[in-house]
Write a protein that holds these residues in place. Structure first.
Motif, PDB file in Angstrom:
ATOM      1  N   LYS A  25       0.967  -1.165   0.017  1.00 38.65           N
ATOM      2  CA  LYS A  25       0.138  -0.020  -0.045  1.00 38.65           C
ATOM      3  C   LYS A  25       0.714   1.150  -0.174  1.00 38.65           C
ATOM      4  O   LYS A  25       0.290   2.464   0.162  1.00 38.65           O
ATOM      5  CB  LYS A  25      -1.075  -0.003   1.082  1.00 38.65           C
ATOM      6  N   LYS A  49      -5.043   3.095   5.312  1.00 42.56           N
ATOM      7  CA  LYS A  49      -4.825   2.278   4.199  1.00 42.56           C
ATOM      8  C   LYS A  49      -4.314   1.172   4.535  1.00 42.56           C
ATOM      9  O   LYS A  49      -4.339   0.081   3.475  1.00 42.56           O
ATOM     10  CB  LYS A  49      -3.964   3.053   3.301  1.00 42.56           C
ATOM     11  N   CYS A  50      -3.797   0.708   5.713  1.00 44.81           N
ATOM     12  CA  CYS A  50      -3.272  -0.689   6.294  1.00 44.81           C
ATOM     13  C   CYS A  50      -4.297  -1.762   5.957  1.00 44.81           C
ATOM     14  O   CYS A  50      -5.360  -1.759   6.445  1.00 44.81           O
ATOM     15  CB  CYS A  50      -2.682  -0.575   7.447  1.00 44.81           C
ATOM     16  N   ILE A  51      -3.747  -2.732   5.137  1.00 45.30           N
ATOM     17  CA  ILE A  51      -4.868  -3.853   5.156  1.00 45.30           C
ATOM     18  C   ILE A  51      -4.556  -5.169   6.010  1.00 45.30           C
ATOM     19  O   ILE A  51      -5.038  -6.202   5.912  1.00 45.30           O
ATOM     20  CB  ILE A  51      -4.618  -4.407   3.617  1.00 45.30           C
ATOM     21  N   CYS A  53      -1.550  -6.908   5.975  1.00 42.74           N
ATOM     22  CA  CYS A  53      -0.889  -8.255   5.524  1.00 42.74           C
ATOM     23  C   CYS A  53       0.269  -8.543   6.276  1.00 42.74           C
ATOM     24  O   CYS A  53       0.864  -9.663   6.076  1.00 42.74           O
ATOM     25  CB  CYS A  53      -0.626  -7.744   4.007  1.00 42.74           C
TER      26      CYS A  53
END
Length: 74
Positions: A25, A49-51, A53
């Motif tokens: 990201k 915005k951190c997903i 992962c």
């Protein structure tokens, strides 16, 4: 919806930049601030915005990055 928080422990980060390279990201940069050991540490530009992962935490050779998950009720 899950929200993630990335935390960088400035005591351990040596600014190797690996986390930034592996973040899908592009939300990690090297800070302009210098830690007590003389390194510029990684910092997160946009937590939203951190997903989650965990690529940054897994690649960090110093274990300076932790990912926390908070479940938010909608």
């Amino acid at each position: 919806m899950a929200k993630f928080e990335v935390r960088v422990d400035g005591k351990f980060c040596k600014g190797c930049d690996m986390c930034r390279v592996y973040c899908p990201k592009d939300i990690i940069v090297l800070s302009k601030h210098i830690n007590e050991k003389g390194f510029t540490c990684a910092e997160i530009t946009d937590q939203e915005k951190c997903i989650g992962c965990k690529a940054c935490a897994l690649i960090c050779p110093d274990g300076a990055i932790s990912i926390y998950k908070e479940d938010a009720a909608e």
